[in-house]
Design a protein around this motif. Sequence first.
Motif, PDB file in Angstrom:
ATOM      1  N   LEU A 185      -8.667   3.278   1.593  1.00 20.34           N
ATOM      2  CA  LEU A 185      -7.986   1.988   1.687  1.00 20.34           C
ATOM      3  C   LEU A 185      -8.909   0.900   2.224  1.00 20.34           C
ATOM      4  N   THR A 186      -9.659   1.228   3.267  1.00 19.87           N
ATOM      5  CA  THR A 186     -10.486   0.220   3.950  1.00 19.87           C
ATOM      6  C   THR A 186     -11.873   0.084   3.358  1.00 19.87           C
ATOM      7  N   GLY A 187     -12.366   1.148   2.694  1.00 15.08           N
ATOM      8  CA  GLY A 187     -13.730   1.120   2.176  1.00 15.08           C
ATOM      9  C   GLY A 187     -14.762   1.505   3.224  1.00 15.08           C
ATOM     10  N   TRP A 188     -14.314   2.020   4.374  1.00 12.66           N
ATOM     11  CA  TRP A 188     -15.212   2.458   5.453  1.00 12.66           C
ATOM     12  C   TRP A 188     -15.164   3.986   5.573  1.00 12.66           C
ATOM     13  N   LYS A 189     -16.335   4.573   5.865  1.00 11.47           N
ATOM     14  CA  LYS A 189     -16.373   5.995   6.212  1.00 11.47           C
ATOM     15  C   LYS A 189     -15.819   6.131   7.641  1.00 11.47           C
TER      16      LYS A 189
ATOM     17  N   THR B 280     -15.660   1.978  16.804  1.00 10.82           N
ATOM     18  CA  THR B 280     -17.045   1.516  16.873  1.00 10.82           C
ATOM     19  C   THR B 280     -17.624   1.507  15.462  1.00 10.82           C
ATOM     20  N   LEU B 281     -18.137   0.343  15.055  1.00 10.05           N
ATOM     21  CA  LEU B 281     -18.614   0.176  13.684  1.00 10.05           C
ATOM     22  C   LEU B 281     -20.116   0.351  13.582  1.00 10.05           C
ATOM     23  N   ASN B 282     -20.552   0.932  12.476  1.00 12.25           N
ATOM     24  CA  ASN B 282     -21.970   0.981  12.106  1.00 12.25           C
ATOM     25  C   ASN B 282     -22.099   0.230  10.783  1.00 12.25           C
ATOM     26  N   GLU B 283     -22.551  -1.023  10.880  1.00 14.20           N
ATOM     27  CA  GLU B 283     -22.595  -1.888   9.696  1.00 14.20           C
ATOM     28  C   GLU B 283     -23.601  -1.389   8.662  1.00 14.20           C
ATOM     29  N   ASP B 284     -24.660  -0.713   9.136  1.00 16.75           N
ATOM     30  CA  ASP B 284     -25.733  -0.301   8.219  1.00 16.75           C
ATOM     31  C   ASP B 284     -25.227   0.639   7.131  1.00 16.75           C
ATOM     32  N   ASN B 285     -24.426   1.614   7.515  1.00 17.40           N
ATOM     33  CA  ASN B 285     -23.908   2.557   6.506  1.00 17.40           C
ATOM     34  C   ASN B 285     -22.399   2.431   6.332  1.00 17.40           C
ATOM     35  N   LYS B 286     -21.852   1.339   6.863  1.00 19.61           N
ATOM     36  CA  LYS B 286     -20.420   1.040   6.759  1.00 19.61           C
ATOM     37  C   LYS B 286     -19.575   2.253   7.148  1.00 19.61           C
ATOM     38  N   SER B 287     -19.840   2.730   8.339  1.00 16.64           N
ATOM     39  CA  SER B 287     -19.066   3.841   8.873  1.00 16.64           C
ATOM     40  C   SER B 287     -18.441   3.424  10.196  1.00 16.64           C
TER      41      SER B 287
END
Length: 343
Positions: A333-337, A299-306
């Motif tokens: 690697l992905t740049g996501w938290k 599940t993605l949270n685009e606002d804080n890229k987590s």
Amino acid sequence: MGKELIDALREITKDKGISEELLFNTIIQALESAYKKNYGGSSQNVSVTLDKETGDFHVYGQYKVVEDENLLDKNTEISLSEAKAINSKYVVDDIVNKEVTPKTFGRVAAQAARQVVVQRIKEEERKLTYNEFAEKEDDIVTGIVLRKEKSSILVKIGSTEAILAPTGQIPGEEYKFNEPIKLYVVEVQNKPKGAYIVISRTHPGFVKRLFEFEVPEIYNGTVEIKSIAREAGSRTKIAVYSKDENVDPMGACVGAKGTRVKNIVDELKNEKIDIIKWSKLPEEYISNALSPATVVDVTLNEDNKSALVLVAPEFLSLAIGKEGQNARLAAKLTGWKIDIKSK
């Protein structure tokens, strides 16, 4: 100057790859400066001719012709009557070239030439070294281990030397005298004392270049390395993508019976390498990055890229990894938290 000195200087520049034209121009400039310093004056205009075979030279002063009564500076001017004694065609404002080579100038000239030429050779060597290695930034070179200096390793690369700092050394790796070693050129700086080459075996670019050398599909652009996350000496994750649907990017990197990736692992002294498939879909990319764990949902949270990642209970420790390494590298690697939970 002497033929022997000229021949010796010519041989040096040949060995160093420096042009003869630069050598002789440097000698001429040195002789002009030496004459002004020891015999003439800073305001005097002089020119030097130099025989490139014998080393014979002549110094000529350049004088402006002035009326006899207006002669003020004998270093830069010559009276009209004196000029006409040399050549009756001279008139006011002409320039007279008159030989002024001192009989005692030979020793001074040779000393000045040696000093300046040696200095110029050093400068040119520094330039050549910088230019050579500036072209090798972001590339791999082979060096020879010379010795250990405290916690750093002195390495000979071509005609120069570089320091492999502790941060550039793979943890636990030993460096033996006279051993050839592959190094990644991170940066080349042009310092006053010469080229300063920053080298590393821990930089992610080192792994990238090894794959480019080992995998023809990466070298020719069919397979692209999208991202690399590395903890040198322990583990690397590399995300790859193929522009050709008929080419398996992961299979190309692994090679037949794993030979390609094995060669890289051997070079990295058994560092673990996870090759994962890159995807433009963040959910899929994050799932792949957490390999070898199996992901149930992202599940993605685009606002804080987590991203909240759910895994089956039996895969939780595998997804997180020892001391959190797998999750940490996947995030890098992905740049996501990435936050991992058990389903």
